[in-house]
Design a protein around this motif. Structure first.
Motif, PDB file in Angstrom:
ATOM      1  N   GLY A  90      40.240  18.561  66.853  1.00 36.69           N
ATOM      2  CA  GLY A  90      40.922  17.454  67.491  1.00 36.69           C
ATOM      3  C   GLY A  90      41.385  17.746  68.899  1.00 36.69           C
ATOM      4  N   PRO A  91      42.433  17.052  69.344  1.00 36.96           N
ATOM      5  CA  PRO A  91      42.913  17.200  70.727  1.00 36.96           C
ATOM      6  C   PRO A  91      43.273  18.634  71.099  1.00 36.96           C
ATOM      7  CG  PRO A  91      43.903  15.273  69.692  1.00 36.96           C
ATOM      8  CD  PRO A  91      43.158  15.991  68.611  1.00 36.96           C
ATOM      9  N   GLU A  92      43.803  19.399  70.143  1.00 38.46           N
ATOM     10  CA  GLU A  92      44.180  20.774  70.463  1.00 38.46           C
ATOM     11  C   GLU A  92      42.950  21.607  70.809  1.00 38.46           C
ATOM     12  OE1 GLU A  92      47.401  24.017  68.909  1.00 38.46           O
ATOM     13  OE2 GLU A  92      46.070  23.188  67.368  1.00 38.46           O
TER      14      GLU A  92
ATOM     15  N   SER B   8      57.353   0.501  57.939  1.00 37.99           N
ATOM     16  CA  SER B   8      56.952   1.328  59.077  1.00 37.99           C
ATOM     17  C   SER B   8      55.941   2.377  58.667  1.00 37.99           C
ATOM     18  CB  SER B   8      58.181   2.006  59.695  1.00 37.99           C
ATOM     19  OG  SER B   8      58.773   2.873  58.748  1.00 37.99           O
ATOM     20  N   GLU B   9      55.153   2.809  59.652  1.00 34.96           N
ATOM     21  CA  GLU B   9      54.161   3.846  59.411  1.00 34.96           C
ATOM     22  C   GLU B   9      54.855   5.190  59.186  1.00 34.96           C
ATOM     23  OE1 GLU B   9      50.900   3.620  59.182  1.00 34.96           O
ATOM     24  OE2 GLU B   9      50.832   1.462  59.550  1.00 34.96           O
ATOM     25  N   PRO B  10      54.267   6.074  58.346  1.00 27.29           N
ATOM     26  CA  PRO B  10      54.848   7.410  58.166  1.00 27.29           C
ATOM     27  C   PRO B  10      54.882   8.154  59.497  1.00 27.29           C
ATOM     28  CG  PRO B  10      53.137   6.964  56.528  1.00 27.29           C
ATOM     29  CD  PRO B  10      53.062   5.866  57.524  1.00 27.29           C
ATOM     30  N   SER B  11      55.943   8.900  59.700  1.00 30.38           N
ATOM     31  CA  SER B  11      56.075   9.652  60.948  1.00 30.38           C
ATOM     32  C   SER B  11      55.221  10.914  60.891  1.00 30.38           C
ATOM     33  CB  SER B  11      57.536  10.034  61.177  1.00 30.38           C
ATOM     34  OG  SER B  11      58.334   8.889  61.294  1.00 30.38           O
ATOM     35  N   PRO B  12      54.504  11.232  61.970  1.00 27.07           N
ATOM     36  CA  PRO B  12      53.723  12.479  61.989  1.00 27.07           C
ATOM     37  C   PRO B  12      54.637  13.693  61.849  1.00 27.07           C
ATOM     38  CG  PRO B  12      53.084  11.023  63.788  1.00 27.07           C
ATOM     39  CD  PRO B  12      54.334  10.448  63.212  1.00 27.07           C
ATOM     40  N   MET B  13      54.157  14.695  61.130  1.00 27.79           N
ATOM     41  CA  MET B  13      54.893  15.948  60.975  1.00 27.79           C
ATOM     42  C   MET B  13      54.269  17.019  61.851  1.00 27.79           C
ATOM     43  SD  MET B  13      55.563  16.384  56.884  1.00 27.79           S
ATOM     44  CE  MET B  13      56.383  15.133  55.887  1.00 27.79           C
ATOM     45  N   SER B  14      55.047  18.015  62.165  1.00 28.36           N
ATOM     46  CA  SER B  14      54.484  19.201  62.804  1.00 28.36           C
ATOM     47  C   SER B  14      53.658  19.962  61.773  1.00 28.36           C
ATOM     48  CB  SER B  14      55.595  20.110  63.334  1.00 28.36           C
ATOM     49  OG  SER B  14      56.288  20.723  62.252  1.00 28.36           O
ATOM     50  N   ARG B  15      52.833  20.851  62.261  1.00 29.70           N
ATOM     51  CA  ARG B  15      51.989  21.621  61.345  1.00 29.70           C
ATOM     52  C   ARG B  15      52.821  22.427  60.364  1.00 29.70           C
ATOM     53  NH1 ARG B  15      49.144  26.665  61.161  1.00 29.70           N
ATOM     54  NH2 ARG B  15      47.002  26.424  60.360  1.00 29.70           N
ATOM     55  N   ASP B  16      53.824  23.133  60.861  1.00 27.68           N
ATOM     56  CA  ASP B  16      54.657  23.957  59.994  1.00 27.68           C
ATOM     57  C   ASP B  16      55.409  23.111  58.976  1.00 27.68           C
ATOM     58  OD1 ASP B  16      53.801  26.227  61.270  1.00 27.68           O
ATOM     59  OD2 ASP B  16      55.571  26.437  62.536  1.00 27.68           O
ATOM     60  N   ASP B  17      55.927  21.947  59.420  1.00 27.06           N
ATOM     61  CA  ASP B  17      56.659  21.082  58.497  1.00 27.06           C
ATOM     62  C   ASP B  17      55.735  20.512  57.422  1.00 27.06           C
ATOM     63  OD1 ASP B  17      59.015  21.534  59.809  1.00 27.06           O
ATOM     64  OD2 ASP B  17      58.999  19.637  60.927  1.00 27.06           O
ATOM     65  N   ALA B  18      54.497  20.172  57.810  1.00 23.53           N
ATOM     66  CA  ALA B  18      53.537  19.630  56.847  1.00 23.53           C
ATOM     67  C   ALA B  18      53.186  20.670  55.787  1.00 23.53           C
ATOM     68  CB  ALA B  18      52.281  19.156  57.572  1.00 23.53           C
ATOM     69  N   ILE B  19      52.977  21.906  56.212  1.00 26.04           N
ATOM     70  CA  ILE B  19      52.657  22.977  55.263  1.00 26.04           C
ATOM     71  C   ILE B  19      53.824  23.183  54.299  1.00 26.04           C
ATOM     72  CG2 ILE B  19      52.220  25.453  55.031  1.00 26.04           C
ATOM     73  CD1 ILE B  19      50.776  25.259  57.794  1.00 26.04           C
ATOM     74  N   ALA B  20      55.024  23.259  54.843  1.00 24.75           N
ATOM     75  CA  ALA B  20      56.210  23.474  54.005  1.00 24.75           C
ATOM     76  C   ALA B  20      56.411  22.319  53.029  1.00 24.75           C
ATOM     77  CB  ALA B  20      57.443  23.659  54.888  1.00 24.75           C
TER      78      ALA B  20
ATOM     79  N   ALA C 133      46.547  15.134  57.183  1.00 27.88           N
ATOM     80  CA  ALA C 133      46.968  13.755  56.946  1.00 27.88           C
ATOM     81  C   ALA C 133      48.447  13.563  57.280  1.00 27.88           C
ATOM     82  CB  ALA C 133      46.704  13.368  55.498  1.00 27.88           C
ATOM     83  N   LEU C 134      49.264  14.552  56.998  1.00 25.28           N
ATOM     84  CA  LEU C 134      50.686  14.457  57.329  1.00 25.28           C
ATOM     85  C   LEU C 134      50.924  14.603  58.828  1.00 25.28           C
ATOM     86  CD1 LEU C 134      52.274  16.554  54.426  1.00 25.28           C
ATOM     87  CD2 LEU C 134      52.254  14.065  54.673  1.00 25.28           C
ATOM     88  N   MET C 135      50.084  15.363  59.504  1.00 22.97           N
ATOM     89  CA  MET C 135      50.231  15.539  60.942  1.00 22.97           C
ATOM     90  C   MET C 135      49.769  14.305  61.715  1.00 22.97           C
ATOM     91  SD  MET C 135      48.929  19.494  61.343  1.00 22.97           S
ATOM     92  CE  MET C 135      49.060  19.476  63.144  1.00 22.97           C
TER      93      MET C 135
ATOM     94  N   PRO D 126      49.009  10.633  60.289  1.00 25.62           N
ATOM     95  CA  PRO D 126      48.819   9.633  59.222  1.00 25.62           C
ATOM     96  C   PRO D 126      47.888   8.499  59.620  1.00 25.62           C
ATOM     97  CG  PRO D 126      51.152  10.184  59.500  1.00 25.62           C
ATOM     98  CD  PRO D 126      50.430  10.794  60.657  1.00 25.62           C
ATOM     99  N   GLN D 127      47.911   8.098  60.883  1.00 27.33           N
ATOM    100  CA  GLN D 127      47.067   6.984  61.305  1.00 27.33           C
ATOM    101  C   GLN D 127      45.585   7.354  61.212  1.00 27.33           C
ATOM    102  OE1 GLN D 127      47.976   5.368  65.150  1.00 27.33           O
ATOM    103  NE2 GLN D 127      46.164   4.045  65.206  1.00 27.33           N
ATOM    104  N   ALA D 128      45.235   8.548  61.689  1.00 27.55           N
ATOM    105  CA  ALA D 128      43.840   8.993  61.604  1.00 27.55           C
ATOM    106  C   ALA D 128      43.400   9.119  60.151  1.00 27.55           C
ATOM    107  CB  ALA D 128      43.671  10.332  62.325  1.00 27.55           C
ATOM    108  N   ALA D 129      44.278   9.621  59.295  1.00 26.94           N
ATOM    109  CA  ALA D 129      43.952   9.756  57.874  1.00 26.94           C
ATOM    110  C   ALA D 129      43.698   8.393  57.240  1.00 26.94           C
ATOM    111  CB  ALA D 129      45.069  10.485  57.150  1.00 26.94           C
ATOM    112  N   ALA D 130      44.477   7.387  57.633  1.00 27.98           N
ATOM    113  CA  ALA D 130      44.323   6.051  57.074  1.00 27.98           C
ATOM    114  C   ALA D 130      43.010   5.401  57.495  1.00 27.98           C
ATOM    115  CB  ALA D 130      45.494   5.171  57.503  1.00 27.98           C
ATOM    116  N   GLU D 131      42.478   5.826  58.639  1.00 27.71           N
ATOM    117  CA  GLU D 131      41.241   5.235  59.155  1.00 27.71           C
ATOM    118  C   GLU D 131      39.983   5.926  58.636  1.00 27.71           C
ATOM    119  OE1 GLU D 131      41.763   5.531  63.339  1.00 27.71           O
ATOM    120  OE2 GLU D 131      43.230   3.881  63.453  1.00 27.71           O
ATOM    121  N   GLN D 132      40.135   7.005  57.889  1.00 31.64           N
ATOM    122  CA  GLN D 132      38.969   7.734  57.391  1.00 31.64           C
ATOM    123  C   GLN D 132      38.270   6.957  56.285  1.00 31.64           C
ATOM    124  OE1 GLN D 132      40.319  11.646  56.287  1.00 31.64           O
ATOM    125  NE2 GLN D 132      40.335  12.386  58.390  1.00 31.64           N
TER     126      GLN D 132
END
Length: 574
Positions: free
Chosen positions: A382-384, A12-24, A248-250, A252-258
């Motif tokens: 991005g979208p935000e 399975s693909e890695p699950s996206p993380m929230s910004r705070d979780d990715a930083i931590a 990339a953690l937030m 993963p799909q976009a990071a993989a396509e870079q």
């Protein structure tokens, strides 16, 4: 069932993380971004424990990681990382043996975007000297002021800058070294041809040694020399490097396509932090190919993006707009672009949506930073960003702290407007020869930016205006940027700049200078009626001056508000 479930988890693909979780997660698991607390200049800061000690080490790490990767492209000239480092080391040897440059000496660069600019810059800082990039748009008198103010005795200059300086520093106190099209008794290419040494300089360079004095745009009075340290620049670069891991953690799909190999286009001047820090130095750290433009030309930029498969474009908002037109004219998709960023000025909200529509594969981004912060600051992409096109973004982790304060320095409640202050090791050490201005700007490690801002409950920061760009009309405060944003929504207006106009009754009223799109036709009544649908009546300009050419800009390519105010008022007096 258990075996099947395990297999599904592994694929399975890695699950996206929230910004705070990715930083931590990164701070907890990635030793490259380990942080520790320390004291600098008597104030507490959080710093990276394992970042490069200085900019020379940054280059050495690039050579060790990808020596044969293409680093610098300028027309038909190309350098691999190893070739670039060789030129840097040969130049460093010249500085010491031929020009007697010592650690701590300041060496100025007065030139447009030639390859010699980054080569010389890295050589200067590699021998422990301090680089002073001079604004290539300055007059000879302005260049001479900075040379004198920074106590520079060696200047590398291209043709126009060499001629401008030679009439102001002809007493023998300054050695002018000619670059490219400049003619003089000492020429860089001659010095380089006599030097074969490619050894790394054996000169200690400490993290908190100065690396540069970079002059502010000088919108009021003389420009100010901003003293920046190696740690300050590295703090910015390493924060952005971590930011890519967070993104990339937030997603993963976009990071993989870079693209496997990033490529950055340098379109703004290297004598400012947008190009020097966020493009060149960051690109060096990330292993990017850096495509250098001598000066901005939208059609040339579009052609280069297509030819060199550029993945990241960062320019002032007008350059983004011109890039759209050039791509349409040349029928080029520019589908290699992964990021279209803006710096130096706020991008009109309407342009955010236009860019997102024309380049659906690219992340549209904006950034706020200052020379005084080594360009580190607030980012949004991005979208935000598309959802909040008026926002400046979020504070870049993990070193920065932020407070929005009132006139007494007390933090204001969430949502209220105050002055943005930031604290991080990326902040300047101070202003050169200006102790009082340094004390007024740096207080207990906090840098008072002079920008009025608010932050919402989600942490999004909105930059509303410069403190000195507020118009006070009969006791009502009016943001110049707010009125400019409304003007930019008018379909006929290409550029707009708002400024205060003295008024006997109200103290100040709102004035504006506008430049229309080619072929457009409108008048003040039409624009006023348009604005009254978007702004309170007291914010609508009482007077609009129509310009028949692009509006004047300062050294950082921002609209020159003070000059426009003066010129428009002079027109009324003639």
């Amino acid at each position: 069932m258990t075996s099947t479930s395990t297999q599904m988890d592994l694929t399975s693909e890695p699950s996206p993380m929230s910004r705070d979780d990715a930083i931590a997660h990164i701070l907890r698991t990635d030793p490259r971004f380990e942080i520790v607390d320390t004291t600098l200049w008597g104030n507490p800061f959080t710093v990276f424990a394992r970042a490069p000690d200085n900019l020379r080490t940054l280059l050495q790490e690039a050579v060790a990681s990808y020596p044969q990767r293409e680093l610098l492209v300028y027309g038909q000239e190309r350098w691999t990382v190893e070739e670039f480092a060789s030129a840097v080391n040969r130049t460093a040897h010249i500085l010491v043996t031929e020009l007697s440059v010592q650690p701590g000496d300041r060496v100025a660069l007065a030139m447009r975007n030639y390859p010699e600019m980054p080569i010389l810059l890295m050589a200067i800082v590699s021998v422990g000297a301090v680089v002073v990039p001079l604004n290539a748009w300055w007059t000879g008198e302005e260049l001479a002021f900075a040379v004198s103010d920074s106590d520079v005795h060696t200047v590398f200059a291209d043709g126009d800058r060499y001629r401008a300086l030679s009439t102001h520093v002809d007493d023998g106190s300054v050695t002018l070294v000619a670059i490219r099209d400049a003619s003089g008794p000492v020429h860089y290419s001659d010095l380089l041809s006599r030097c074969a040494s490619e050894h790394w300089p054996d000169i200690p360079v400490a993290p908190d040694d100065d690396f540069a004095v970079m002059y502010s745009s000088g919108s009021s009075g003389r420009p100010k020399g901003v003293i920046l340290t190696h740690r300050g620049a590295i703090s910015s670069v390493h924060s952005w490097k971590m930011g890519k891991e967070v993104a990339a953690l937030m997603d993963p799909q976009a990071a993989a396509e870079q693209a496997e190999l990033p490529a950055f286009l340098i379109v703004t001047p290297l004598f400012h932090v947008t190009a020097l820090h966020s493009v060149f130095l960051q690109g060096l750290a990330l292993g990017a190919k850096l495509v250098l433009m001598y000066k901005w030309n939208a059609e040339e930029a579009a052609t280069l993006i297509q030819r060199e498969q550029v993945t990241r474009f960062v320019g002032v908002p007008t350059q983004s707009a011109e890039l759209i037109s050039a791509a349409e004219k040349l029928d080029i998709s520019l589908d290699s672009l992964e990021t279209i960023g803006a710096g130096g000025a706020k991008r009109p909200a309407s342009q955010v949506l236009q860019l997102a529509g024309q380049f659906p594969k690219a992340s549209i981004a904006t950034g706020w930073g200052m020379t005084e912060t080594n360009s580190l600051g607030i980012l949004l992409s991005g979208p935000e960003y598309v959802e909040h096109p008026d926002a400046a973004g979020r504070l870049t982790p993990p070193l920065q702290e932020m407070k929005i304060v009132d006139a007494n320095g007390d933090q204001v409640p969430t949502g209220e407007v105050g002055e943005l202050t930031v604290r991080s090791p990326a902040n300047m050490r101070g202003y050169l020869n200006l102790p009082e201005e340094t004390r007024a700007t740096l207080k207990n490690g906090w840098l008072y930016t002079g920008d009025l801002a608010r932050v919402d409950e989600s942490g999004l920061v909105y930059i509303l205006d410069r403190k000195k760009s507020i118009i006070i009309r009969g006791g009502e405060n009016i943001s110049c940027l707010e009125v400019e944003g409304a003007l930019h929504q008018h379909p006929a207006i290409a550029e707009a700049c708002v400024f205060p106009v003295p008024d006997d009754r109200l103290g100040e009223t709102v004035g504006a200078a506008v430049y229309l799109h080619e072929g457009s036709d409108t008048d003040q009544t039409d624009i006023s009626d348009f604005l009254k649908q978007r702004l309170a009546t007291f914010k609508v300009p009482d007077r609009i001056w129509f310009w028949h050419a692009p509006l004047p800009r300062g050294g950082t390519d921002k609209l020159d508000r003070k000059t426009l105010q003066r010129l428009c008022q002079n027109l009324d007096e003639e």
